[in-house]
Scaffold this motif. Sequence first.
Motif, PDB file in Angstrom:
ATOM      1  N   GLY A 276      -4.753  -5.080   2.162  1.00 57.44           N
ATOM      2  CA  GLY A 276      -4.919  -4.869   0.729  1.00 57.44           C
ATOM      3  C   GLY A 276      -3.584  -4.878   0.010  1.00 57.44           C
ATOM      4  N   ASP A 277      -3.652  -5.147  -1.260  1.00 53.27           N
ATOM      5  CA  ASP A 277      -2.484  -5.067  -2.129  1.00 53.27           C
ATOM      6  C   ASP A 277      -2.896  -4.176  -3.292  1.00 53.27           C
ATOM      7  OD1 ASP A 277      -0.215  -5.472  -3.586  1.00 53.27           O
ATOM      8  OD2 ASP A 277      -0.356  -7.656  -3.657  1.00 53.27           O
ATOM      9  N   PRO A 278      -2.416  -2.982  -3.465  1.00 51.08           N
ATOM     10  CA  PRO A 278      -1.154  -2.416  -2.968  1.00 51.08           C
ATOM     11  C   PRO A 278      -1.238  -1.535  -1.711  1.00 51.08           C
ATOM     12  CG  PRO A 278      -1.949  -1.074  -4.782  1.00 51.08           C
ATOM     13  CD  PRO A 278      -2.982  -2.128  -4.540  1.00 51.08           C
ATOM     14  N   GLU A 279      -2.320  -1.584  -0.945  1.00 57.34           N
ATOM     15  CA  GLU A 279      -2.388  -0.707   0.236  1.00 57.34           C
ATOM     16  C   GLU A 279      -1.289  -1.026   1.260  1.00 57.34           C
ATOM     17  OE1 GLU A 279      -4.952  -2.213  -1.207  1.00 57.34           O
ATOM     18  OE2 GLU A 279      -6.843  -1.125  -0.950  1.00 57.34           O
TER      19      GLU A 279
ATOM     20  N   LYS B 250      -8.537   0.997  -8.364  1.00 54.04           N
ATOM     21  CA  LYS B 250      -8.952  -0.344  -8.795  1.00 54.04           C
ATOM     22  C   LYS B 250      -9.001  -0.489 -10.313  1.00 54.04           C
ATOM     23  CE  LYS B 250     -10.107  -2.866  -5.127  1.00 54.04           C
ATOM     24  NZ  LYS B 250     -11.116  -2.455  -4.177  1.00 54.04           N
TER      25      LYS B 250
ATOM     26  N   ASP C 201      -7.126   3.174  -3.028  1.00 61.21           N
ATOM     27  CA  ASP C 201      -6.620   2.223  -4.011  1.00 61.21           C
ATOM     28  C   ASP C 201      -7.194   2.618  -5.372  1.00 61.21           C
ATOM     29  OD1 ASP C 201      -5.895  -0.117  -5.309  1.00 61.21           O
ATOM     30  OD2 ASP C 201      -7.516  -1.302  -4.461  1.00 61.21           O
TER      31      ASP C 201
ATOM     32  N   GLY D 126      -6.880  -5.915  -9.664  1.00 58.95           N
ATOM     33  CA  GLY D 126      -6.560  -6.144  -8.251  1.00 58.95           C
ATOM     34  C   GLY D 126      -6.091  -4.868  -7.565  1.00 58.95           C
TER      35      GLY D 126
ATOM     36  N   ASN E 107     -12.554  -7.398   3.803  1.00 61.89           N
ATOM     37  CA  ASN E 107     -11.426  -8.279   3.531  1.00 61.89           C
ATOM     38  C   ASN E 107     -10.786  -8.628   4.864  1.00 61.89           C
ATOM     39  OD1 ASN E 107     -11.332  -8.107   0.514  1.00 61.89           O
ATOM     40  ND2 ASN E 107     -11.139  -5.954   1.021  1.00 61.89           N
TER      41      ASN E 107
ATOM     42  N   TYR F   1      -9.922  -5.177   6.684  1.00 67.23           N
ATOM     43  CA  TYR F   1      -9.830  -4.126   5.675  1.00 67.23           C
ATOM     44  C   TYR F   1     -11.225  -3.952   5.097  1.00 67.23           C
ATOM     45  CZ  TYR F   1      -9.038  -3.225   0.563  1.00 67.23           C
ATOM     46  OH  TYR F   1      -9.129  -2.839  -0.743  1.00 67.23           O
TER      47      TYR F   1
ATOM     48  N   ARG G 238      -7.711  -9.533   5.409  1.00 70.51           N
ATOM     49  CA  ARG G 238      -6.243  -9.443   5.269  1.00 70.51           C
ATOM     50  C   ARG G 238      -5.955  -8.037   4.767  1.00 70.51           C
ATOM     51  NH1 ARG G 238      -6.819  -7.938  -0.010  1.00 70.51           N
ATOM     52  NH2 ARG G 238      -8.728  -8.871  -0.733  1.00 70.51           N
TER      53      ARG G 238
ATOM     54  N   GLU H   4     -17.087  -3.991   0.590  1.00 72.13           N
ATOM     55  CA  GLU H   4     -16.648  -5.363   0.877  1.00 72.13           C
ATOM     56  C   GLU H   4     -15.829  -5.395   2.156  1.00 72.13           C
ATOM     57  OE1 GLU H   4     -13.616  -6.952  -1.640  1.00 72.13           O
ATOM     58  OE2 GLU H   4     -12.522  -5.074  -1.695  1.00 72.13           O
TER      59      GLU H   4
END
Length: 417
Positions: free
Chosen positions: A291-294, A216, A214, A228, A287, A271, A289, A285
């Motif tokens: 990722g966005d945009p993953e 960032k 990603d 994000g 997560n 994630y 849920r 970190e």
Amino acid sequence: MTQRPQRALVVGQGSREHALVYSLTISGHFDRIYAAPGNPGMASLAECISYETLPELIRWCAHQDPLLVIVGPEAPLVAGLADVLRSQGHAVIGPSQAAAALEGSKAYAKDVMRRYEIPTASVQLARSPTELDRLIDAETAWPHVMKQSGLAGGKGVVVVDSKEAAFKVAQSWGERPELFTGGILWEECLVGEEISVHVLTNGHDYVWLPLTRDYKRLNALPDAPNTGGMGAFGPVPGLAPDTEDKINTEILDRVMQFLQDEGFLYRGILYVGLMLTHNGPKVLEFNVRMGDPETEVIIPVVDYDWGEVWLQLAEGTLPSLPRSFEKAAVAVVLADERYPQSSLGGQSIHVPPGGKGLVFHGATRMIDERLEAHGGRILTIVGVGPHITEARHQAYETIGAINAPHTQYRRDIAEQT
Ligand code: AMP
Ligand code: GLY
């Protein structure tokens, strides 16, 4: 006898959720797809349901009885939505509220990592502005990282390169006492390549989704602000086998052990944001849920019946996915020119029909049949091909044809892979 229609619901309203809706439409499993609240992009594939509060959404589910619910963003998971929906009998993608604290509280996640000896940056926790000032004052290693413990929509992390910069952030955060309830993390700055590891998990076992990277930062300048996510690509090539082993044994296996020790239910995606340091992979970190945009990269790369994957996973069964994939994807985010500080909003967006790439909507809305921007990350444009080069070409060709004034995007996504 006629069969009941099979319904599926995706909760959320960004490009990630548009990609999740897309994952359901390319599967033959569902004859009715809903998105709550959705956006104009999803509206062409699903029926959008507006709701004000989670109890209202829960009542809608009780009434419409979707077989499958995929919860896209972290906030409803941290609020316990998956538990309530499971108790109503729906098959749900998303962990229990207890397990979602791995993302909901960075202080808690750090404590879990300490207890299970999961490699991560060293940290100290400040419970008050005075404590934070004391930590900054005593620091000799720069840069350092300041993090809000609670959910901050990707905006609660700042890398500071001097005492002066740190005090400035501390002063502005000090004006918001609520930030200190969960604490502020004063964290060692890790150096290396960053990657996003996504696994499908039932809390006991896991299968890897394609490895992604990603972007960032807003742009390639060293002091560019964190966002994000401005783009992503995958699969990321060339992860050394011993690095993968370490990610499995020192990180993922230990998270599984933690979930089992605590008896936490987890059916969904984990994630892990990782830094590949010269001392091995370390966790930035967790997560709970995708990722966005993953997500927008992962869904098109995995040539699998996603409806089947989600249904099996919601029942606790892991699909067998290949470890190498025959496609690659590159995602480029089209953002408002003022993002991440603020957004102008209201720009007309024209996406010419017939483009080869996938266009997932984030912050868009329809006003009098005119599509307009409505926030920071407006669209995610995805190119797909046999290799990253072709995928990248397609993504940039597609984004180049979009007419959207007062927007920006990075030109270097997947440039060096
Ligand atoms: P997080 O929300 O914790 O993943 O942080 C957002 C971004 O800040 C990460 O993706 C990294 O680019 C950066 N970051 C977070 N923690 C660190 C750290 N300890 N060292 C270096 N960069 C970090
Ligand atoms: N792409 C970063 C995130 O979804 O948290």
